[in-house]
Design a protein around this motif. Structure first.
Motif, PDB file in Angstrom:
ATOM      1  N   ALA A  51     -21.290  17.860   1.445  1.00 26.06           N
ATOM      2  CA  ALA A  51     -22.566  18.434   1.013  1.00 26.06           C
ATOM      3  C   ALA A  51     -23.703  17.448   1.241  1.00 26.06           C
ATOM      4  N   GLU A  52     -23.469  16.181   0.941  1.00 28.20           N
ATOM      5  CA  GLU A  52     -24.496  15.158   1.136  1.00 28.20           C
ATOM      6  C   GLU A  52     -24.875  15.039   2.613  1.00 28.20           C
ATOM      7  N   ALA A  53     -23.906  15.253   3.486  1.00 25.01           N
ATOM      8  CA  ALA A  53     -24.150  15.199   4.930  1.00 25.01           C
ATOM      9  C   ALA A  53     -24.829  16.467   5.447  1.00 25.01           C
ATOM     10  N   GLY A  54     -24.989  17.471   4.575  1.00 22.81           N
ATOM     11  CA  GLY A  54     -25.646  18.715   4.976  1.00 22.81           C
ATOM     12  C   GLY A  54     -24.734  19.678   5.710  1.00 22.81           C
ATOM     13  N   LEU A  55     -23.444  19.390   5.722  1.00 24.24           N
ATOM     14  CA  LEU A  55     -22.508  20.209   6.494  1.00 24.24           C
ATOM     15  C   LEU A  55     -22.063  21.475   5.766  1.00 24.24           C
ATOM     16  N   LEU A  56     -22.414  21.601   4.499  1.00 27.94           N
ATOM     17  CA  LEU A  56     -22.021  22.794   3.747  1.00 27.94           C
ATOM     18  C   LEU A  56     -23.197  23.731   3.472  1.00 27.94           C
ATOM     19  N   ASP A  57     -24.377  23.375   3.942  1.00 29.81           N
ATOM     20  CA  ASP A  57     -25.553  24.214   3.697  1.00 29.81           C
ATOM     21  C   ASP A  57     -25.309  25.634   4.218  1.00 29.81           C
ATOM     22  N   GLY A  58     -25.543  26.615   3.335  1.00 29.68           N
ATOM     23  CA  GLY A  58     -25.372  28.019   3.702  1.00 29.68           C
ATOM     24  C   GLY A  58     -23.926  28.474   3.729  1.00 29.68           C
ATOM     25  N   ARG A  59     -23.010  27.612   3.321  1.00 28.84           N
ATOM     26  CA  ARG A  59     -21.577  27.963   3.338  1.00 28.84           C
ATOM     27  C   ARG A  59     -21.023  28.011   1.918  1.00 28.84           C
ATOM     28  N   ARG A  60     -19.928  28.752   1.776  1.00 23.91           N
ATOM     29  CA  ARG A  60     -19.213  28.749   0.506  1.00 23.91           C
ATOM     30  C   ARG A  60     -18.351  27.502   0.431  1.00 23.91           C
ATOM     31  N   ALA A  61     -18.328  26.897  -0.753  1.00 25.24           N
ATOM     32  CA  ALA A  61     -17.499  25.717  -0.967  1.00 25.24           C
ATOM     33  C   ALA A  61     -16.990  25.738  -2.402  1.00 25.24           C
ATOM     34  N   THR A  62     -15.861  25.136  -2.602  1.00 27.22           N
ATOM     35  CA  THR A  62     -15.291  25.073  -3.936  1.00 27.22           C
ATOM     36  C   THR A  62     -15.159  23.616  -4.359  1.00 27.22           C
ATOM     37  N   THR A  63     -15.164  23.403  -5.654  1.00 34.26           N
ATOM     38  CA  THR A  63     -14.999  22.070  -6.214  1.00 34.26           C
ATOM     39  C   THR A  63     -14.470  22.201  -7.633  1.00 34.26           C
ATOM     40  N   HIS A  64     -14.227  21.095  -8.251  1.00 31.22           N
ATOM     41  CA  HIS A  64     -13.758  21.076  -9.633  1.00 31.22           C
ATOM     42  C   HIS A  64     -14.844  21.640 -10.546  1.00 31.22           C
ATOM     43  N   TRP A  65     -14.447  22.445 -11.494  1.00 31.61           N
ATOM     44  CA  TRP A  65     -15.418  23.089 -12.372  1.00 31.61           C
ATOM     45  C   TRP A  65     -16.252  22.068 -13.150  1.00 31.61           C
ATOM     46  N   GLY A  66     -15.692  20.888 -13.410  1.00 31.36           N
ATOM     47  CA  GLY A  66     -16.389  19.877 -14.192  1.00 31.36           C
ATOM     48  C   GLY A  66     -17.604  19.273 -13.499  1.00 31.36           C
TER      49      GLY A  66
END
Length: 82
Positions: A51-66
């Motif tokens: 995300a910091e690299a901008g590679l997830l912009d406009g895409r769905r992504a998942t992560t830990h709920w915390g």
């Protein structure tokens, strides 16, 4: 890195946001790998590097709920699905 097929990014620290901020030299390296065609993946809060690299912009992504709320604020262009 020219022969690297896959880079898998894991969470380097319990607070991944701080890890990303402290390791900013990693972000340009990730972008360069992506431009060369290397497949990238993130596990748990390690997706913050992508995300910091901008590679997830406009895409769905998942992560830990915390960390999902922090990531939503920090990376609003990502469609987070904890």
């Amino acid at each position: 890195m020219a022969d690297t097929d896959l880079i898998l990014l894991t969470s380097p620290h319990p607070n991944a946001y701080d890890g990303v901020v402290r390791k900013t030299s990693l972000v340009p390296w990730i972008r360069a790998a992506h431009q060369r065609g290397t497949l990238l993946g993130g596990v748990c809060s390690g997706v913050a590097f992508l995300a910091e690299a901008g590679l997830l912009d406009g895409r769905r992504a998942t992560t830990h709920w915390g960390v999902a709320d922090v990531f939503r604020q920090r990376y609003p262009k990502v469609l987070w699905q904890p």
